[in-house]
Design a protein around this motif. Sequence first.
Motif, PDB file in Angstrom:
ATOM      1  N   ARG A   1     -76.454 -11.801 -16.881  1.00  0.00           N
ATOM      2  CA  ARG A   1     -77.358 -10.951 -16.103  1.00  0.00           C
ATOM      3  C   ARG A   1     -77.946 -11.726 -14.924  1.00  0.00           C
ATOM      4  O   ARG A   1     -77.994 -11.230 -13.802  1.00  0.00           O
ATOM      5  CB  ARG A   1     -78.466 -10.435 -17.018  1.00  0.00           C
ATOM      6  CG  ARG A   1     -79.413  -9.453 -16.365  1.00  0.00           C
ATOM      7  CD  ARG A   1     -80.546  -9.106 -17.299  1.00  0.00           C
ATOM      8  NE  ARG A   1     -80.051  -8.597 -18.581  1.00  0.00           N
ATOM      9  CZ  ARG A   1     -80.832  -8.328 -19.614  1.00  0.00           C
ATOM     10  NH1 ARG A   1     -82.130  -8.540 -19.525  1.00  0.00           N
ATOM     11  NH2 ARG A   1     -80.308  -7.858 -20.728  1.00  0.00           N
TER      12      ARG A   1
ATOM     13  N   ILE B   1     -80.147  -1.543 -11.952  1.00  0.00           N
ATOM     14  CA  ILE B   1     -79.735  -0.733 -13.104  1.00  0.00           C
ATOM     15  C   ILE B   1     -78.495  -1.326 -13.755  1.00  0.00           C
ATOM     16  O   ILE B   1     -78.396  -1.421 -14.996  1.00  0.00           O
ATOM     17  CB  ILE B   1     -79.479   0.727 -12.670  1.00  0.00           C
ATOM     18  CG1 ILE B   1     -80.791   1.388 -12.235  1.00  0.00           C
ATOM     19  CG2 ILE B   1     -78.837   1.526 -13.804  1.00  0.00           C
ATOM     20  CD1 ILE B   1     -80.612   2.778 -11.657  1.00  0.00           C
ATOM     21  N   ALA B   2     -77.530  -1.746 -12.918  1.00  0.00           N
ATOM     22  CA  ALA B   2     -76.302  -2.326 -13.463  1.00  0.00           C
ATOM     23  C   ALA B   2     -76.566  -3.662 -14.155  1.00  0.00           C
ATOM     24  O   ALA B   2     -75.977  -3.953 -15.211  1.00  0.00           O
ATOM     25  CB  ALA B   2     -75.279  -2.507 -12.342  1.00  0.00           C
TER      26      ALA B   2
ATOM     27  N   THR C   1     -79.389  -4.679 -15.604  1.00  0.00           N
ATOM     28  CA  THR C   1     -80.136  -4.491 -16.852  1.00  0.00           C
ATOM     29  C   THR C   1     -79.242  -4.031 -18.003  1.00  0.00           C
ATOM     30  O   THR C   1     -79.624  -4.174 -19.169  1.00  0.00           O
ATOM     31  CB  THR C   1     -81.260  -3.464 -16.648  1.00  0.00           C
ATOM     32  OG1 THR C   1     -80.706  -2.249 -16.097  1.00  0.00           O
ATOM     33  CG2 THR C   1     -82.314  -4.004 -15.695  1.00  0.00           C
ATOM     34  N   LYS C   2     -78.079  -3.490 -17.701  1.00  0.00           N
ATOM     35  CA  LYS C   2     -77.159  -3.045 -18.745  1.00  0.00           C
ATOM     36  C   LYS C   2     -76.330  -4.192 -19.323  1.00  0.00           C
ATOM     37  O   LYS C   2     -75.652  -4.008 -20.334  1.00  0.00           O
ATOM     38  CB  LYS C   2     -76.224  -1.965 -18.203  1.00  0.00           C
ATOM     39  CG  LYS C   2     -76.945  -0.654 -17.855  1.00  0.00           C
ATOM     40  CD  LYS C   2     -75.959   0.379 -17.335  1.00  0.00           C
ATOM     41  CE  LYS C   2     -76.666   1.691 -16.984  1.00  0.00           C
ATOM     42  NZ  LYS C   2     -75.719   2.707 -16.458  1.00  0.00           N
ATOM     43  N   ILE C   3     -76.376  -5.351 -18.682  1.00  0.00           N
ATOM     44  CA  ILE C   3     -75.643  -6.513 -19.185  1.00  0.00           C
ATOM     45  C   ILE C   3     -76.409  -7.093 -20.373  1.00  0.00           C
ATOM     46  O   ILE C   3     -77.613  -7.352 -20.282  1.00  0.00           O
ATOM     47  CB  ILE C   3     -75.464  -7.565 -18.072  1.00  0.00           C
ATOM     48  CG1 ILE C   3     -74.687  -6.957 -16.896  1.00  0.00           C
ATOM     49  CG2 ILE C   3     -74.739  -8.793 -18.600  1.00  0.00           C
ATOM     50  CD1 ILE C   3     -74.545  -7.889 -15.706  1.00  0.00           C
ATOM     51  N   SER C   4     -75.722  -7.328 -21.456  1.00  0.00           N
ATOM     52  CA  SER C   4     -76.387  -7.763 -22.689  1.00  0.00           C
ATOM     53  C   SER C   4     -76.831  -9.225 -22.628  1.00  0.00           C
ATOM     54  O   SER C   4     -77.957  -9.558 -22.997  1.00  0.00           O
ATOM     55  CB  SER C   4     -75.448  -7.554 -23.890  1.00  0.00           C
ATOM     56  OG  SER C   4     -74.224  -8.258 -23.684  1.00  0.00           O
TER      57      SER C   4
ATOM     58  N   TYR D   1     -79.449   0.508  -7.635  1.00  0.00           N
ATOM     59  CA  TYR D   1     -78.232   0.568  -8.448  1.00  0.00           C
ATOM     60  C   TYR D   1     -77.862  -0.813  -8.992  1.00  0.00           C
ATOM     61  O   TYR D   1     -77.346  -0.939 -10.110  1.00  0.00           O
ATOM     62  CB  TYR D   1     -77.080   1.146  -7.643  1.00  0.00           C
ATOM     63  CG  TYR D   1     -77.123   2.641  -7.500  1.00  0.00           C
ATOM     64  CD1 TYR D   1     -76.768   3.474  -8.567  1.00  0.00           C
ATOM     65  CD2 TYR D   1     -77.528   3.241  -6.317  1.00  0.00           C
ATOM     66  CE1 TYR D   1     -76.807   4.849  -8.446  1.00  0.00           C
ATOM     67  CE2 TYR D   1     -77.569   4.628  -6.182  1.00  0.00           C
ATOM     68  CZ  TYR D   1     -77.213   5.416  -7.253  1.00  0.00           C
ATOM     69  OH  TYR D   1     -77.258   6.792  -7.137  1.00  0.00           O
TER      70      TYR D   1
ATOM     71  N   SER E   1     -75.220 -12.511 -12.264  1.00  0.00           N
ATOM     72  CA  SER E   1     -74.878 -11.352 -11.431  1.00  0.00           C
ATOM     73  C   SER E   1     -75.925 -11.106 -10.363  1.00  0.00           C
ATOM     74  O   SER E   1     -75.607 -10.853  -9.195  1.00  0.00           O
ATOM     75  CB  SER E   1     -74.719 -10.108 -12.307  1.00  0.00           C
ATOM     76  OG  SER E   1     -73.663 -10.269 -13.226  1.00  0.00           O
TER      77      SER E   1
ATOM     78  N   CYS F   1     -71.741  -3.941  -9.011  1.00  0.00           N
ATOM     79  CA  CYS F   1     -71.494  -2.731  -9.803  1.00  0.00           C
ATOM     80  C   CYS F   1     -70.012  -2.463 -10.045  1.00  0.00           C
ATOM     81  O   CYS F   1     -69.647  -1.865 -11.062  1.00  0.00           O
ATOM     82  CB  CYS F   1     -72.142  -1.529  -9.111  1.00  0.00           C
ATOM     83  SG  CYS F   1     -73.931  -1.646  -8.956  1.00  0.00           S
TER      84      CYS F   1
END
Length: 255
Positions: A176, A165-166, A168-171, A162, A179, A69
Amino acid sequence: MYYFLGNLSFLEICFTSSIIPKLLSILAFGNHSISFWGCLSQCYFYFLLGSVELLLLAAMSFDRYIAVCYPLRYGAIMTPCLFMNLTLGCWIGGFMDTLIPTLLVSKVWFCKSNIIDHFFCDIEHLLKLACSNTSLIELINLCSSSLVVFGSLVCISISYTYIIIAVTKISKVEKRWKSFSTCGSHLLLVVIIYGSSLFLCMRGITASYLDISKLSAFLTSIVTPLLNPFIYTLRNTQVHNAINQLILGRSLKVQ
């Protein structure tokens, strides 16, 4: 990560050393006897080191949370001082968690038998041999073990919530996966250890439970420490490179 792995390796060496030598003595020489204080010491160190391991897994989940994160601030947040404080807190927490139940067991009056139906001195099996009322000790032992198991599990669950969530925000899918793959070894270890540790919190005195507790203790004390080196080394690129360099260096020397 390597600091925590080093502590985890040292912890598991101590963890297996608390019961495996006596188990090997039983299997090799048939020496089934153990002194009362030796039995109590074995019981204490087994649960002490087991509690520290669960707390260390929670600390490692926090480390993975910061790495995923807040990757750019990782070096500033996870300082050597914080590493040492987290590790020290794990040892102090494990010490306090197992001290009171062990002291209470040492005051119990045993008069039924001197045969423990287990391959090491477990609190539940010791209390079966007691002649006095042990309901209070069982309740305290249940609360202390549940506090460590479920408390550390909650911390791990929050960290991975967390992290997910972090991620899933990676395009990009590749980034993704890269990470989240840094948490793969730790997550696999959590599943193995907590899958067996949860049985230890389901305290009871039925025959079926005692059989389950033996299997759970076997998994946590023998199978899991055996698998951990493979789990972390086979999924670690840096370890792969170090092994390749070591093999290549040796082969060059032989030639």
